[in-house]
Write an enzyme that holds these catalytic residues in place. Structure first.
Site, mmCIF file in Angstrom:
data_model
loop_
_atom_site.group_PDB
_atom_site.id
_atom_site.type_symbol
_atom_site.label_atom_id
_atom_site.label_comp_id
_atom_site.label_asym_id
_atom_site.label_seq_id
_atom_site.Cartn_x
_atom_site.Cartn_y
_atom_site.Cartn_z
ATOM 1 N N ARG A 1 35.692 -23.320 -5.374
ATOM 2 C CA ARG A 1 36.154 -22.644 -6.614
ATOM 3 C C ARG A 1 35.546 -21.244 -6.628
ATOM 4 O O ARG A 1 34.325 -21.098 -6.506
ATOM 5 C CB ARG A 1 35.750 -23.432 -7.868
ATOM 6 C CG ARG A 1 36.561 -24.716 -8.024
ATOM 7 C CD ARG A 1 36.513 -25.262 -9.419
ATOM 8 N NE ARG A 1 37.354 -24.523 -10.349
ATOM 9 C CZ ARG A 1 37.355 -24.749 -11.660
ATOM 10 N NH1 ARG A 1 36.547 -25.642 -12.179
ATOM 11 N NH2 ARG A 1 38.163 -24.076 -12.456
ATOM 12 N N ASP B 1 31.000 -18.752 -16.564
ATOM 13 C CA ASP B 1 31.110 -19.102 -15.143
ATOM 14 C C ASP B 1 30.521 -18.037 -14.222
ATOM 15 O O ASP B 1 30.160 -18.320 -13.086
ATOM 16 C CB ASP B 1 32.570 -19.354 -14.769
ATOM 17 C CG ASP B 1 32.985 -20.734 -15.218
ATOM 18 O OD1 ASP B 1 33.181 -20.923 -16.434
ATOM 19 O OD2 ASP B 1 33.062 -21.639 -14.363
ATOM 20 N N ARG C 1 33.513 -30.703 -12.691
ATOM 21 C CA ARG C 1 33.793 -29.343 -13.139
ATOM 22 C C ARG C 1 32.629 -28.835 -14.005
ATOM 23 O O ARG C 1 31.703 -29.574 -14.319
ATOM 24 C CB ARG C 1 35.120 -29.291 -13.925
ATOM 25 C CG ARG C 1 35.136 -30.370 -15.023
ATOM 26 C CD ARG C 1 35.938 -30.023 -16.197
ATOM 27 N NE ARG C 1 35.406 -28.911 -16.922
ATOM 28 C CZ ARG C 1 34.325 -28.961 -17.719
ATOM 29 N NH1 ARG C 1 33.644 -30.092 -17.895
ATOM 30 N NH2 ARG C 1 33.910 -27.879 -18.350
HETATM 31 O O1 MRU Z 1 37.540 -24.926 -15.109
HETATM 32 P P1 MRU Z 1 36.295 -25.549 -15.672
HETATM 33 O O2 MRU Z 1 36.570 -26.712 -16.563
HETATM 34 O O3 MRU Z 1 35.265 -25.817 -14.621
HETATM 35 O O4 MRU Z 1 35.713 -24.382 -16.611
HETATM 36 C C1 MRU Z 1 34.493 -24.586 -17.232
HETATM 37 C C2 MRU Z 1 34.092 -23.514 -18.147
HETATM 38 O O5 MRU Z 1 34.758 -22.513 -18.316
HETATM 39 C C3 MRU Z 1 32.734 -23.664 -18.779
HETATM 40 O O6 MRU Z 1 32.686 -23.031 -20.027
HETATM 41 C C4 MRU Z 1 31.668 -23.047 -17.861
HETATM 42 O O7 MRU Z 1 31.804 -23.549 -16.561
HETATM 43 C C5 MRU Z 1 30.314 -23.319 -18.355
HETATM 44 S S1 MRU Z 1 29.923 -25.040 -18.288
HETATM 45 C C6 MRU Z 1 28.317 -25.252 -18.762
#
Ligand code: MRU
Length: 347
Positions: free
Chosen positions: A93, A234, A56
């Site tokens: 995703r 993201d 993730r």
């Molecule tokens: O659902 P996730 O755990 O993949 O979400 C991750 C986040 O929201 C992070 O803050 C984002 O991906 C940046 S990671 C460098």
């Protein structure tokens, strides 16, 4: 000096290992108790790992998909099969644009049926992410004052990238430079990436920290225990609005209300110039079971009737109006600069 950049070779990061023939990912669902690795060389396994958050973090899922596709390209499969697999990984995703950007870099390098150049492109995706993290850590750490209390949300560290991380990379770099910080770690409902993963990383790095639930952040800011917030992203729209783990928006509102500085930290691979503003960012909605209870290495627990409907957006959008400045690998941009088109000019 010879450089290995872009050369197919074994690489490792906190949560990914590629030995030239196979790729393994650290199963982040099992942290902090279990450090178990999954062989995700098979693209179907990698796709499942991305969907279930075994791997993730926006940058890392792009890198992981690229590694998997680099290996596939070396396997002698047909270009048609390669394209089908790439399309499935790309859709695993929907919010993290780094995944799409990484897959598109590979499919974009396909000329006719020749898969030959693709492993080097995959390796470039890895190397780029390491370099971008370094740049952000240096630029972001300069914002941190000695003795400052900080808040971070979700996990944006080495577990979420190929390098030192984005928001957490900044925090850890500041500590390494001798700044005496104290980090308040938002637990991050519903999947607890803060409590499980960020706390794990900060302990390993020896950075002083305190875990709080997401709903405690406003009073930590009100009391002045923390005056600065660093979060990941993201997907960033061209005007500076950005999506990050749900709870980021309320943290930004609380920071603005209490006069604290608020900084998203992300590489340009997270910028989506096709999104005019935050309204254009697709938000992933996940299974209600994640909110009705919790599961992990500790087992599983449910506290809400199965039949109760749940709203479970995995991300929220923070408007640029709440951003003090955004740390990227190409510079630190103030709210005004972002509104003025800095991401378009530097993208
Ligand atoms: O659902 P996730 O755990 O993949 O979400 C991750 C986040 O929201 C992070 O803050 C984002 O991906 C940046 S990671 C460098």
């Amino acid at each position: 000096m010879t450089t290995l950049r872009g050369t197919w070779r074994a690489v490792t990061s906190t949560a990914l290992e590629m030995d030239g023939d196979r790729v393994r990912i650290l199963d982040q669902r099992a942290l902090p108790d279990d450090e178990r690795w999954i062989d995700a060389t098979d693209p179907a396994v990698m796709e499942q790992c991305i969907r279930t958050l075994a791997v993730r973090g926006a940058p890392l899922i792009g890198v992981a998909a690229a590694m998997c596709l680099g290996l596939l390209a070396r396997s002698g499969c047909s270009a048609g099969h390669f394209r089908d697999v790439a399309a499935r990984l790309r859709a695993a995703r929907p919010t993290a644009v780094n995944l799409m950007a990484a897959v598109d870099r590979l499919t974009g390098a396909l000329v006719g049926d020749d898969l030959g150049p693709l492993p080097a492109v995959a390796m470039d995706v890895f190397d780029d992410d390491v370099d971008r993290c370094e740049a952000m850590a240096t630029l972001g750490a300069a914002l941190v004052q000695d003795g400052e209390g900080l808040i971070t949300h979700c996990n944006a560290g080495g577990l979420a990238t190929a390098g030192v991380g984005t928001a957490l990379g900044v925090v850890i770099r500041a500590w390494e430079l001798g700044k005496r910080v104290h980090v308040f770690v938002d637990e991050t409902r519903p999947l607890l990436q803060g409590g499980r993963l960020t706390a794990w990383e900060l302990r390993r790095a020896g950075v002083p920290h305190t875990l709080i639930t997401d709903s405690m952040a406003a009073l930590v800011l009100r009391d002045g225990r923390a005056r600065r917030v660093f979060v990941g992203a993201d997907r960033i729209a061209r005007n500076g609005d950005f999506a990050n783990k749900v709870g980021t928006y309320s943290l930004a509102v609380a920071a603005a209300h209490h006069g604290a500085s608020f900084h998203p930290v992300a590489p340009f691979t997270t910028v989506d110039l096709a999104c005019v503003d935050g309204a254009g960012i697709p938000i992933e909605e996940r299974d209600g079971a994640e909110v009705r209870g919790a599961s992990g290495a500790f087992g599983s627990v449910r506290w809400c009737p199965d039949a109760s409907p749940v709203f479970n957006p995995s991300f929220d959008v923070t408007p640029v109006s709440l951003v003090t400045s955004m740390v990227t690998d190409r510079g630190v941009f103030t709210r005004e600069a972002l509104r003025d088109g800095a991401l378009v000019r530097f993208g």
